[in-house]
Design a protein around this motif. Structure first.
Motif, PDB file in Angstrom:
ATOM      1  N   SER A 137       0.863  -1.189   0.000  1.00  0.00           N
ATOM      2  CA  SER A 137       0.000   0.000   0.000  1.00  0.00           C
ATOM      3  C   SER A 137       0.894   1.232   0.000  1.00  0.00           C
ATOM      4  O   SER A 137       2.113   1.127   0.135  1.00  0.00           O
ATOM      5  CB  SER A 137      -0.819   0.049   1.290  1.00  0.00           C
ATOM      6  OG  SER A 137      -1.771  -0.952   1.324  1.00  0.00           O
ATOM      7  N   ALA A 138       0.243   2.398  -0.092  1.00  0.00           N
ATOM      8  CA  ALA A 138       0.978   3.654   0.060  1.00  0.00           C
ATOM      9  C   ALA A 138       1.372   3.817   1.532  1.00  0.00           C
ATOM     10  O   ALA A 138       0.752   3.223   2.412  1.00  0.00           O
ATOM     11  CB  ALA A 138       0.090   4.805  -0.381  1.00  0.00           C
TER      12      ALA A 138
ATOM     13  N   THR B 194      -2.432   8.365   0.912  1.00  0.00           N
ATOM     14  CA  THR B 194      -3.597   8.458   0.006  1.00  0.00           C
ATOM     15  C   THR B 194      -4.555   9.556   0.481  1.00  0.00           C
ATOM     16  O   THR B 194      -5.042  10.358  -0.319  1.00  0.00           O
ATOM     17  CB  THR B 194      -4.304   7.088  -0.099  1.00  0.00           C
ATOM     18  OG1 THR B 194      -3.313   6.101  -0.381  1.00  0.00           O
ATOM     19  CG2 THR B 194      -5.357   7.078  -1.191  1.00  0.00           C
TER      20      THR B 194
ATOM     21  N   GLU C  93       1.466   4.364  -4.019  1.00  0.00           N
ATOM     22  CA  GLU C  93       1.970   2.988  -4.056  1.00  0.00           C
ATOM     23  C   GLU C  93       3.270   2.911  -4.867  1.00  0.00           C
ATOM     24  O   GLU C  93       4.117   2.067  -4.610  1.00  0.00           O
ATOM     25  CB  GLU C  93       0.906   2.063  -4.664  1.00  0.00           C
ATOM     26  CG  GLU C  93      -0.111   1.496  -3.674  1.00  0.00           C
ATOM     27  CD  GLU C  93      -1.105   2.495  -3.104  1.00  0.00           C
ATOM     28  OE1 GLU C  93      -1.176   3.626  -3.611  1.00  0.00           O
ATOM     29  OE2 GLU C  93      -1.810   2.145  -2.137  1.00  0.00           O
TER      30      GLU C  93
ATOM     31  N   PHE D   7      -3.570  -1.620  -5.299  1.00  0.00           N
ATOM     32  CA  PHE D   7      -4.606  -0.578  -5.458  1.00  0.00           C
ATOM     33  C   PHE D   7      -4.730  -0.019  -6.873  1.00  0.00           C
ATOM     34  O   PHE D   7      -5.588   0.810  -7.109  1.00  0.00           O
ATOM     35  CB  PHE D   7      -4.259   0.535  -4.449  1.00  0.00           C
ATOM     36  CG  PHE D   7      -5.109   1.755  -4.364  1.00  0.00           C
ATOM     37  CD1 PHE D   7      -6.482   1.685  -4.140  1.00  0.00           C
ATOM     38  CD2 PHE D   7      -4.525   3.021  -4.454  1.00  0.00           C
ATOM     39  CE1 PHE D   7      -7.244   2.856  -3.995  1.00  0.00           C
ATOM     40  CE2 PHE D   7      -5.277   4.184  -4.318  1.00  0.00           C
ATOM     41  CZ  PHE D   7      -6.644   4.095  -4.093  1.00  0.00           C
TER      42      PHE D   7
ATOM     43  N   ARG E  75     -10.822   2.438  -1.892  1.00  0.00           N
ATOM     44  CA  ARG E  75     -10.006   2.517  -0.679  1.00  0.00           C
ATOM     45  C   ARG E  75      -9.808   1.123  -0.070  1.00  0.00           C
ATOM     46  O   ARG E  75     -10.735   0.321   0.002  1.00  0.00           O
ATOM     47  CB  ARG E  75     -10.655   3.464   0.349  1.00  0.00           C
ATOM     48  CG  ARG E  75     -10.829   4.895  -0.107  1.00  0.00           C
ATOM     49  CD  ARG E  75      -9.543   5.550  -0.580  1.00  0.00           C
ATOM     50  NE  ARG E  75      -8.416   5.485   0.327  1.00  0.00           N
ATOM     51  CZ  ARG E  75      -8.144   6.392   1.255  1.00  0.00           C
ATOM     52  NH1 ARG E  75      -8.934   7.437   1.405  1.00  0.00           N
ATOM     53  NH2 ARG E  75      -7.081   6.280   2.034  1.00  0.00           N
ATOM     54  N   GLY E  76      -8.599   0.856   0.361  1.00  0.00           N
ATOM     55  CA  GLY E  76      -8.280  -0.455   0.929  1.00  0.00           C
ATOM     56  C   GLY E  76      -8.016  -1.520  -0.136  1.00  0.00           C
ATOM     57  O   GLY E  76      -7.843  -2.701   0.167  1.00  0.00           O
ATOM     58  N   GLY E  77      -7.950  -1.094  -1.415  1.00  0.00           N
ATOM     59  CA  GLY E  77      -7.924  -2.042  -2.532  1.00  0.00           C
ATOM     60  C   GLY E  77      -6.644  -2.840  -2.714  1.00  0.00           C
ATOM     61  O   GLY E  77      -6.615  -3.786  -3.514  1.00  0.00           O
ATOM     62  N   SER E  78      -5.586  -2.502  -1.979  1.00  0.00           N
ATOM     63  CA  SER E  78      -4.346  -3.286  -2.142  1.00  0.00           C
ATOM     64  C   SER E  78      -4.538  -4.744  -1.722  1.00  0.00           C
ATOM     65  O   SER E  78      -3.867  -5.635  -2.249  1.00  0.00           O
ATOM     66  CB  SER E  78      -3.217  -2.679  -1.301  1.00  0.00           C
ATOM     67  OG  SER E  78      -2.943  -1.383  -1.733  1.00  0.00           O
TER      68      SER E  78
HETATM   69  N1  ASP Z   1      -3.523   3.301  -0.464  1.00  0.00           N
HETATM   70  C1  ASP Z   1      -4.900   2.902  -0.681  1.00  0.00           C
HETATM   71  C2  ASP Z   1      -5.776   3.424   0.451  1.00  0.00           C
HETATM   72  O1  ASP Z   1      -5.282   4.083   1.349  1.00  0.00           O
HETATM   73  C3  ASP Z   1      -5.056   1.438  -0.860  1.00  0.00           C
HETATM   74  C4  ASP Z   1      -4.723   0.569   0.333  1.00  0.00           C
HETATM   75  O2  ASP Z   1      -4.085   1.031   1.283  1.00  0.00           O
HETATM   76  O3  ASP Z   1      -5.085  -0.614   0.312  1.00  0.00           O
HETATM   77  O4  ASP Z   1      -6.958   3.210   0.422  1.00  0.00           O
END
Ligand code: ASP
Ligand code: ADP
Ligand code: MG
Length: 320
Positions: A42-43, A48, A75, A137, A151-154
């Protein structure tokens, strides 16, 4: 054939250089055993959020395409940094962006779905003995424009890569060492769960427990990839999400928005003791209901008023 290990590290696990060092150590320990390693990152930290805020300061009408071009940078930074570090440590590592890794998606920016992964570049690098570090992501659409997965897609990138590479499972490393009976950062005395079925985890994610992106669980189920959530910072056993189904075990409570609470567990619809306990609790606390729904794996309650953390704690205490 060598085992391919897919390891995903979330934003808090790669937040600064010290944490990147810990992540690098975890990776090299596995690589040194002789496994092939694909890492999804992830970032870093709140990158993000920061990018979104900065874009909003520039415009009240951000083109979706440009927002994804911007968000995908987070990322790219974390993966390049990890690769710089691993190379410095003497390990052959390479970072790949979504398009370099062959991740093709639909064109709905900020909520794109992975359609297919052309694994040829990843496999080429793995076969040359490299640690392959892929940006989570992000992907590209049919116009070769950058997309992001929500969001959260990693998590979803990691499980999709594990499926495409026929990996045995997919490890999701985070700041928590597994899935708990409620959000351990909000509720007291939560307990870690050893196992969850895909269905239970999908219910948890869709009710807002952000520990896993819900689309990653769908992919895990479709391709039968067990998802193992563990802590980046300790070696405690994590939670395994697979098709193992345990009837009548209550798994977790989640509060979605301010007044919606859900309880998850396979066979919950037949757990009459639990249903009675919850109804007694509602009566005793004189809580007014707007909706009460029971399905095979979920009880969802919408209250008329805000449910504060104290009540969630009491309900958690009562159930677990
Ligand atoms: N960087 C993206 C987010 O903050 C993806 C992730 O962290 O999974 O949503
Ligand atoms: P990452 O940055 O590693 O992707 P996330 O912040 O997306 O991690 O997800 C981990 C967070 O999910 C935890 O810090 C925790 O607060 C939250 N969370 C919510 N519900 C649960 C739960 N039932 N079990 C574990 N963590 C949960
Ligand atoms: Mg996450």
């Amino acid at each position: 054939m060598d085992t391919i290990m897919v390891l995903k590290f979330g934003g808090s696990s790669v937040a600064n250089n010290e944490k990147l060092q810990l992540v690098a150590k975890r990776i090299t320990k596995i690589y040194d055993k002789g496994d092939k390693v694909v890492v999804v990152l992830s970032a870093q930290g709140k990158t993000t959020d920061k990018l979104i805020k900065e874009a909003k300061e520039l415009s009240s009408n951000i083109p979706n395409r440009e927002l994804d071009a911007l968000l995908s940078c987070g990322e790219q930074m974390s993966t390049a940094k990890l690769s710089i570090l691993l190379n410095y440590m003497g390990y052959p590592a390479i970072s790949l962006t979504g398009w370099q890794a062959g991740i093709f998606t639909t064109n709905n920016n900020q909520n794109a779905n992975i359609i297919r992964i052309d694994t040829s570049r990843i496999l080429k690098e793995l076969n040359e003995g490299k640690i392959v570090i892929v940006t989570g992501f992000q992907g590209i659409d049919e116009n070769l424009d950058i997309t992001t997965l929500g969001r959260g897609g990693s998590d979803t990138t990691a499980v999709a890569i594990a499926a495409a590479l026929h990996a045995k499972n997919c490890y999701i490393f985070s700041d928590v060492d597994g899935v708990y009976t409620a959000d351990p950062n909000k509720v007291e005395n939560t307990k870690k769960l050893e196992n969850l079925s895909y269905e239970e985890m999908m219910q948890l994610s869709s009710e807002g427990a952000k520990v896993l992106h819900n689309r990653c669980v769908e992919i895990g189920e479709k391709f039968k990839i067990p998802i193992i959530t563990k802590s980046t910072f300790n070696d405690k056993p994590g939670t395994v999400i697979s098709d193992k189904i345990e009837e009548n075990t209550i798994k977790s409570i989640i509060k979605k928005e301010v007044s919606r609470v859900s309880v998850i567990g396979n066979g919950i619809i037949r757990n009459f003791d639990l249903i009675e306990k919850i109804i007694d609790f509602i009566k005793k606390k004189e809580l007014e209901l707007l909706n009460f729904e029971i399905s095979e794996t979920k009880i969802s309650i919408v209250f008329k008023n805000i449910i504060d953390d104290e009540k969630i704690n009491e309900l958690h205490e009562l159930i677990f």
